[in-house]
Design an enzyme around this catalytic site. Structure first.
Site, PDB file in Angstrom:
ATOM      1  N   GLU A   9      13.344  30.265  -1.169  1.00 13.43           N
ATOM      2  CA  GLU A   9      13.807  31.367  -0.327  1.00 13.43           C
ATOM      3  C   GLU A   9      15.028  31.018   0.522  1.00 13.43           C
ATOM      4  O   GLU A   9      14.956  30.976   1.763  1.00 13.43           O
ATOM      5  CB  GLU A   9      12.678  31.863   0.586  1.00 13.43           C
TER       6      GLU A   9
ATOM      7  N   GLU B  95       5.166  33.243  -5.506  1.00 15.73           N
ATOM      8  CA  GLU B  95       4.414  33.587  -4.290  1.00 15.73           C
ATOM      9  C   GLU B  95       4.124  35.076  -4.299  1.00 15.73           C
ATOM     10  O   GLU B  95       4.990  35.888  -4.651  1.00 15.73           O
ATOM     11  CB  GLU B  95       5.195  33.259  -3.006  1.00 15.73           C
TER      12      GLU B  95
END
Ligand code: FCB
Length: 488
Positions: free
Chosen positions: A210, A395
């Site tokens: 991320e 995720e």
């Protein structure tokens, strides 16, 4: 270059990839679909099967679970520094002991095996490998991850290894962190050390977790480490993390490592609240998604992400462009073996470019829950980036509704069920999705929320470190064993 978000959604509503060609005739004018309209799809009555060989797992990250932050020569990271600053973490917790996984790793691997999960995603703590972020290698740190990987392999569990999940060595931050180019070069060297140590392991490698969260939450809003509020540093952190990713991919290829490599991007479908919000929502899509997807997959930065218009990242565009040197975008767009997607929800956008709630949030107020958004996202990727490598969801999850949590967690089961149904639906419509990792294996240190948000399939009693699988873990285990998700 993608068209307005709303038009892409209209295309999707005309039948996904199958309807794409037909839908490429001029878009019919008409009322905009309301983002809050009833779901247009309902799951079939029979279980939805996943392809043979689909990889199922659960994920953690080093700083969130390991604890033992000074053990065996580990150096300080920016999260140690940040968490030590009063007022940064909701409950004042520090990431030590977190879930004490550095000491309990063997029984945690047994737990993964008992749950029948074929894969486990974890991250390597850079400050364990290079305590100062450059130069000297700390063999004790390397040995820990070698033991962990061997422990997985002996149990028949596939490792998915993230090289960077936010725990930058503090000395590199002192030298400017991701706002400076040098950090990308140091990351490439660190990556080469880890590849060298684990060259024989057939792993799913991920370079950076991320980059958007680090750039925006860490450098623009300052509510994550390193706690900086400077939009130009945020923009620089975007480029330098992506460059670091490119350097790591190059080191991976040079070392001839087993397995494959990719990057983990958190992507978010962006829905305009009405037609007037279309232009701003396209820009928000640029900032949230295309600023990361385009350089990695196409070798270009979108031209509508940075600027002063509603929805844009208000950084100095000339300064950003000056950071991009010859060859950078080639390095950033080097071919990948997989693209990792992290999906938590969606956002609405108003005409001023503000992100606004259009769906209910979980206990994490940033998370607007909308399972169909996952389908929209996967189909958008198929349409906009037809040459992308296979996708893997690394995720997806939801916190317990209260800080105390419970092992009885029907909300998580229904969240996972609904998202897996949308994943299976997208596979049926042509998306090449090869795996899914639930976030998280364990309750853990949830960054600025400390220990107050429990995202685990497995409950952790933070006083005793006792692990108890929640009802959702048992349910997920049955999905994994069946390789199919049932309607209820
Ligand atoms: C993601 C992070 C992960 C975890 C979840 C809830 O953005 O990658 O570490 O905190 O959110």
């Amino acid at each position: 270059m993608p068209g307005p978000v709303l038009d892409r959604r209209l295309l999707l509503q005309l039948g996904g990839a199958a309807g794409l060609l037909a839908a490429c005739t001029p878009a019919a004018p008409g009322p905009a679909p309301s983002a809050t309209a009833a779901p247009s799809w309902s799951p079939p009555a029979q279980p939805m099967a996943f392809p043979a060989g689909f990889v199922w797992g659960a994920a953690t990250s080093a700083f969130q679970v390991e604890g033992s932050t000074t053990a065996d020569g580990r150096g300080p990271s920016i999260w140690d520094t940040f968490a030590a600053r009063p007022g940064t973490i909701r409950d004042g917790s520090t990431g030590d002991p977190a879930a004490d996984h550095y000491r309990l790793w063997e029984s945690d691997l047994d737990l993964i095996k008992d749950l029948g999960l074929p894969a486990y995603r974890f991250s390597v703590a850079w400050p364990r490998i290079q305590p100062t972020g450059s130069g000297r290698v700390n063999q004790a740190g390397v040995d820990f991850y070698r033991r962990l990987v061997d422990g997985l392999l002996t149990r028949g569990i596939h490792p998915a290894i993230t090289l960077y999940h936010w725990d930058l060595p503090q000395p590199l931050q002192d030298a400017g962190g991701w706002a400076v180019r040098d950090t990308a070069e140091r990351f490439g060297e660190y990556a080469a050390i880890v590849f060298d140590a684990l060259r024989d392991v057939d792993a799913t490698w991920l370079t950076i977790n991320e980059p958007k969260t680090t750039a925006f939450v860490g450098y623009r809003w300052g509510s994550h480490a390193p706690g900086i509020s400077d939009v130009d540093q945020a923009a620089a952190a975007v480029h330098h993390q992506l460059l670091g990713h490119g350097r790591a991919v190059s080191a991976f290829r040079a070392g001839g490592g087993a397995g494959g490599i990719g990057i983990a991007l958190n992507l978010i479908p962006v829905y305009p609240v009405d037609r007037g919000a279309d232009p701003a929502s396209v820009r928000v899509d640029a900032v949230e998604n295309r600023l990361f997807l385009d350089p990695v997959l196409l070798g270009t930065y979108p031209d509508d992400a940075i600027g002063r218009e509603a929805g844009q990242l208000p950084a100095d565009r000339d300064a950003f462009e000056a950071l991009v040197q010859d060859g950078d975008l080639d390095a950033i767009s080097a071919p990948l073996d997989h693209l990792a997607i992290q999906y938590y929800g969606v956002t609405g956008v108003d005409d001023a470019g503000n992100q606004v709630p259009i769906y209910p949030t979980s206990a994490a107020t940033w998370q607007q829950v909308h399972p169909e958004g996952l389908y929209d996202l996967l189909m958008d990727l198929l349409i906009d980036y037809p040459d992308a490598p296979p996708l893997v969801i690394t995720e997806n999850g939801i916190p317990d509704p209260t800080p105390e949590g419970s092992t009885d967690d029907p909300e998580r089961r229904e969240f996972l069920r609904a998202h897996l149904q949308q994943a299976a639906r997208a596979i049926g419509d042509g998306v090449q999705l090869t795996g899914y990792y639930a976030w998280s294996l364990l309750d853990n240190f949830e960054w600025a929320e400390g220990m107050t948000q429990r995202w685990g399939l497995v409950r952790v009693d933070f006083d005793t470190q006792e692990r108890t699988p929640k009802a959702s873990a048992q349910w997920y285990s049955s999905v994994v064993r069946a390789n199919a998700v049932a309607p209820s």
